[in-house]
Design an enzyme around this catalytic site. Structure first.
Site, PDB file in Angstrom:
ATOM      1  N   ASP A   1       4.521   1.403  -0.587  1.00  0.00           N
ATOM      2  CA  ASP A   1       5.612   1.390  -1.564  1.00  0.00           C
ATOM      3  C   ASP A   1       5.109   1.469  -3.005  1.00  0.00           C
ATOM      4  OD1 ASP A   1       7.348   1.159   0.555  1.00  0.00           O
ATOM      5  OD2 ASP A   1       7.490  -1.036   0.403  1.00  0.00           O
TER       6      ASP A   1
ATOM      7  N   SER B   1     -50.904  20.012   7.203  1.00  0.00           N
ATOM      8  CA  SER B   1     -51.130  20.060   8.645  1.00  0.00           C
ATOM      9  C   SER B   1     -51.717  18.750   9.132  1.00  0.00           C
ATOM     10  CB  SER B   1     -52.077  21.205   9.000  1.00  0.00           C
ATOM     11  OG  SER B   1     -52.446  21.163  10.367  1.00  0.00           O
ATOM     12  N   SER B   2     -51.322  18.357  10.338  1.00  0.00           N
ATOM     13  CA  SER B   2     -51.876  17.160  10.947  1.00  0.00           C
ATOM     14  C   SER B   2     -53.187  17.444  11.665  1.00  0.00           C
ATOM     15  CB  SER B   2     -50.866  16.573  11.947  1.00  0.00           C
ATOM     16  OG  SER B   2     -50.609  17.508  12.980  1.00  0.00           O
TER      17      SER B   2
ATOM     18  N   LYS C   1     -55.166  22.112   4.496  1.00  0.00           N
ATOM     19  CA  LYS C   1     -54.079  23.093   4.489  1.00  0.00           C
ATOM     20  C   LYS C   1     -52.929  22.601   3.613  1.00  0.00           C
ATOM     21  CE  LYS C   1     -51.854  26.220   7.783  1.00  0.00           C
ATOM     22  NZ  LYS C   1     -50.521  26.346   7.195  1.00  0.00           N
TER      23      LYS C   1
ATOM     24  N   HIS D   1     -39.547  47.494   0.399  1.00  0.00           N
ATOM     25  CA  HIS D   1     -39.666  47.674   1.854  1.00  0.00           C
ATOM     26  C   HIS D   1     -40.918  46.984   2.408  1.00  0.00           C
ATOM     27  CE1 HIS D   1     -36.511  50.857   1.818  1.00  0.00           C
ATOM     28  NE2 HIS D   1     -37.053  51.161   0.646  1.00  0.00           N
TER      29      HIS D   1
ATOM     30  N   GLU E   1     -39.575  26.002   1.980  1.00  0.00           N
ATOM     31  CA  GLU E   1     -39.028  25.793   3.322  1.00  0.00           C
ATOM     32  C   GLU E   1     -37.770  24.915   3.259  1.00  0.00           C
ATOM     33  OE1 GLU E   1     -42.408  24.232   5.363  1.00  0.00           O
ATOM     34  OE2 GLU E   1     -43.465  26.156   5.311  1.00  0.00           O
TER      35      GLU E   1
ATOM     36  N   PRO F   1       0.807  -1.236   0.000  1.00  0.00           N
ATOM     37  CA  PRO F   1       0.000   0.000   0.000  1.00  0.00           C
ATOM     38  C   PRO F   1       0.832   1.275   0.000  1.00  0.00           C
ATOM     39  CG  PRO F   1      -0.253  -1.206   2.075  1.00  0.00           C
ATOM     40  CD  PRO F   1       0.457  -2.104   1.127  1.00  0.00           C
TER      41      PRO F   1
END
Length: 456
Positions: free
Chosen positions: A128, A314-315, A320, A184, A327, A126
């Site tokens: 040499d 949504s749970s 929704k 703005h 995200e 490995p």
């Protein structure tokens, strides 16, 4: 578990019998039980390319036999084909030079190559043979560059191009759809939705240009510097020849770094490249936030665009739907910002002839490229391509906008125009009703001067 005995300069080590790694890999596996973050396979594959190129150049220099070269090359090709992924177990949190990962590759290549050698041939070592003319100190920074450059070319840039194409198509589709502008977080003069999208498209084009320009610096390779940059134990032209061979193998125009003392101790090129990745992340954060704001609602937000409904949001609240692709994108951006801080600090820690924060730099940079490419592809396929304008809502907002009064300023002056806008807002009037009430303009003048399609 079946085991075999391996030996290194410190003595005997028990190694799993079904694994190709040797004593030094096993010592690292036992000594650094830190975290679950293993060395990225991209880095291992870059090592396989490098060991293959080094074997070819060493044979050309008369230092390695043809049989050994062929066995090493075949073993490296098998690694590149994903055949031995399970044989690279080491974690990121190891020696800061990456020596143990270099030896992990050397040991796996050597053991597999020895299986491939014809009977009677001498054995491949490995250090040499596989590590001939090399040091961990020049190979690890070399594979950092190879891995990051390759990942950007194959994974990130194509994803950026696809999202640019999606935005370009939407831009053409909505080139005449007028909507209210916002600065703005307040109402501003109108523009077309196509123009708004053109800003997103151009962000990606600019970021891509900066990334492409920055990655040119990664083409400079440390190989040939060996332990401290002097090139001890390597032929004088080894760095140039290996870079040439890597170009032939990968198609990428790698070149030998002009100053190996710099290449071993400094990682400013990666800091520079990651700065461009951070700029992309900042633009993606902006784009994702724009889209989730514009899609907010559907009845109590802006509601100017409609995005795909990919999963229930949504749970507890039936029906929704949330902007989940935005995200995910913004979380990726935050991770890239954190990676940039880690890379910058780690790169500042080079002492004398070597920086010993290399694994954490490599890990974070490769992760950033992976995450950005994945997030852009997901965002394109599951959000951007299905994005639709709510033209009714856009038209409604334009008609209600007080900032159309800006079109009156050249005719009646800023102060009178401001008076009309304030009156309309205070008394809940339309802009036209307020303008006529002040007597500053006639109905005919208002219709002539306040034309949103002329304000874009």
């Amino acid at each position: 578990m079946n085991e075999r005995i391996e030996r290194d300069s410190l003595g005997e080590v028990r190694v799993p019998a079904d694994k190709y790694w040797g004593a030094q890999t096993e010592r690292s596996r036992q000594n650094f039980r830190i975290g679950k973050e293993t060395m990225p396979l991209e880095l291992i594959y870059a090592y396989a390319e490098l060991k293959k190129a080094a074997a070819i150049v060493n044979e050309q220099a008369g230092k390695l036999s043809e049989a050994k070269r062929q066995a090493i090359v075949t073993a490296c090709d098998e690694i590149l084909g994903g055949q031995w992924d399970a044989h690279f177990p080491l974690v990121v949190w190891q020696t800061g030079s990456g020596t143990q990962t270099n030896m992990n590759v050397n040991e796996v290549v050597a053991r597999r190559a020895n299986e491939l050698l014809p009977d009677g041939e001498e054995r491949i070592h490995p250090n040499d043979d596989v590590n001939m003319s090399q040091s961990s100190n020049d190979t690890f920074p070399t594979v950092m560059h190879i891995a990051i450059y390759t990942k950007i070319q194959t994974h990130l840039l194509p994803a950026i191009d696809r999202l640019i194409g999606t935005f370009a198509a939407k831009e053409r589709r909505y080139e005449k759809t007028i909507k209210v502008g916002r600065t703005h977080l307040q109402d501003a003069t109108p523009l077309t939705f196509g123009q708004e999208i053109s800003g997103w498209r151009t962000m990606l084009e600019k970021s891509k240009t900066m990334i492409v320009e920055a990655t040119d610096k990664l083409l400079d390779l440390a190989i040939g510097g060996t332990a401290v940059g002097t090139g001890l134990n390597a032929p004088p032209s080894f760095g140039e020849q290996v870079a040439k061979q890597l170009h032939a193998q990968t198609g990428y125009p790698f070149r030998s770094a002009t100053n190996k003392f710099h290449a071993l101790t400094s990682h400013d090129e990666i800091v520079y490249v990651h700065g461009a990745l951070k700029a992309l992340a900042a633009d993606l954060m902006k784009i994702a936030n724009d889209i989730r704001w514009l899609a907010s609602g559907p009845r109590s937000g802006f509601g100017e665009i409609v995005i795909p409904s990919n999963e229930p949001g949504s749970s507890i609240m039936p029906g929704k739907v949330n902007p989940t692709q935005s995200e995910a994108m913004t979380m990726v951006a935050v991770q890239v910002f954190g990676n940039d801080a880690a890379i910058g600090f780690a790169a500042s820690q080079g002492n004398f002839q070597l920086n010993v924060f290399k694994p954490v730099i490599a890990y974070n940079a490769i992760q950033s490229v992976q995450l950005l490419g994945d997030a852009i592809r997901s965002f394109d396929e599951r959000c951007a391509q299905g994005l639709e304008a709510n033209e009714t809502k856009m038209k409604e907002y334009v008609e209600r906008s007080l900032m159309l009064v800006t079109a009156l300023s050249p005719h009646i002056g800023y102060d009178k125009a401001a008076e009309i806008a304030k009156l309309a807002h205070r008394e809940g009037l339309t802009l036209k009703e307020a303008a006529l009430q002040t007597g500053y303009v006639t109905a005919k003048q208002y219709e002539e001067w306040v034309r949103p399609e002329k304000m874009i």
